[in-house]
Design a protein around this motif. Sequence first.
Motif, short mmCIF file in Angstrom:
data_model
loop_
_atom_site.label_atom_id
_atom_site.label_comp_id
_atom_site.label_asym_id
_atom_site.label_seq_id
_atom_site.Cartn_x
_atom_site.Cartn_y
_atom_site.Cartn_z
N GLU A 89 0.84 -1.20 0.00
CA GLU A 89 0.00 0.00 0.00
C GLU A 89 0.88 1.24 0.00
OE1 GLU A 89 -4.37 -0.47 1.98
OE2 GLU A 89 -2.69 -0.31 3.36
N TYR A 95 -0.86 -1.49 -4.54
CA TYR A 95 -0.13 -1.58 -5.81
C TYR A 95 0.57 -2.93 -5.92
CZ TYR A 95 -0.51 3.50 -6.43
OH TYR A 95 -0.98 4.78 -6.61
N ARG A 96 0.78 -3.34 -7.16
CA ARG A 96 1.70 -4.43 -7.48
C ARG A 96 3.01 -3.79 -7.90
NH1 ARG A 96 1.56 -9.76 -10.56
NH2 ARG A 96 3.56 -9.82 -11.67
N HIS A 97 4.09 -4.19 -7.26
CA HIS A 97 5.41 -3.64 -7.58
C HIS A 97 6.26 -4.73 -8.23
CE1 HIS A 97 9.53 -1.96 -6.13
NE2 HIS A 97 9.25 -1.58 -7.36
N TRP A 104 5.05 0.08 -11.01
CA TRP A 104 4.00 0.09 -10.00
C TRP A 104 2.65 0.08 -10.69
CZ3 TRP A 104 5.08 0.20 -4.67
CH2 TRP A 104 6.42 0.36 -4.34
N THR A 105 1.83 -0.93 -10.39
CA THR A 105 0.52 -1.05 -11.01
C THR A 105 -0.56 -0.99 -9.94
OG1 THR A 105 1.46 -2.47 -12.74
CG2 THR A 105 -0.94 -2.45 -12.50
N LYS A 106 -1.45 -0.04 -10.07
CA LYS A 106 -2.52 0.11 -9.09
C LYS A 106 -3.48 -1.09 -9.16
CE LYS A 106 -6.18 3.37 -7.71
NZ LYS A 106 -6.85 4.65 -8.06
#
Length: 378
Positions: A89, A95-97, A104-106
């Motif tokens: 978070e 996010y995916r990191h 960084w993908t929300k």
Amino acid sequence: MNSKERVHAALEGEPVDRCPVTASYSQLYFHDHYAELTGRPWWEVHRWLLMPPGEHVALFRQMLQQVPFELVQPQIAPSHEPADVAFVERDGVPYRHDRCTDTWTKLERSASGFVFDYHANETRYVFSRDDIAERLPIPDWQQVVDAGGNAYLDAAVREFGREAFILSGGVIGTLYLCGHHVGQTNVFSMLLDEADLIEALCERLTACNIAEIRRLAAAGGDGIYIDDATATSDMVSPAVYERFSLPYMKMMVDEIHRLGHKAIVIYFGGIMDRLEQIAATGADGLTYEASMKAFVNDTAEIARRIGDRMTLFSNIDPVAILEQGSDVALAAEIRRQVEAGRRARGFVISTASPITPATPLARVQRFLALARELGVAL
């Protein structure tokens, strides 16, 4: 009887103390209800699907204790190094990191409530037999196992395999899979205009599916399903079913049996005009959709016509009955289905389709309790 013994007996037409109880595609239930079952943020389901096998299965047991489905279907193990990915978070937003690329993908949940949405392919990639060979190399299933592809399944078999029936996973039928390669809409015109190419594609897809069946069976477990999507009366004629689905279904069922597993076939759509053909697959179990659309799938009639050759799964409507119905309506439907199932070789109480994201845990628990109470020995 424990759950493993009960499900095996039901699928073999042997006496049971009561009907087994499960939910169609229960693996999806754990995605959509992860927060409710664990008390953790919904987005941590992504983390759960990348955990080391021991941690993953320990959390799975915690969830199963709340919803003890009697066919236990493990999740699919990650296909990459979990160390390369983190879920965190930032300012209250998940996010995916991807560490390798520092991307960084929300993470956002769809409006439907499902954690993972699906969109059918509508692009054509295959125009010739050469395209089929190039696009669809037959997987080396042993290589997939050696690379850790069965990690979660292996762990689940070790953790639950003595007490529970492990539905190791499954494959999708040929007709639907063709859409991945020629476009979902294109398939139906190609059945008439390019039938030989679709037939060649079905043959190749079956070979790929058999490799996947061998991978799943390598972990042990008890059963493997085949979801014969779009091979139903609302989509294709019996003649199309007999040419582009039935021969390949038989091959896959035979392979599942050769490997010592039970074969369960799934039909989401109308089946009343092709019951004999479905029975001819030789599968042990049949699960089919509720009469929610422009067709009727009647359990009593199915049991009368083919139930002595297959074990049936009830088709309780997951929306009108489970999610939105009263306890009285749910109990009445379970009683009706169990009575209808008495003419079948064996019977499993189940929802007809996956449990919806809007169905609360208490309601699922009530379904399980009522089914155990009312699913008296057949």
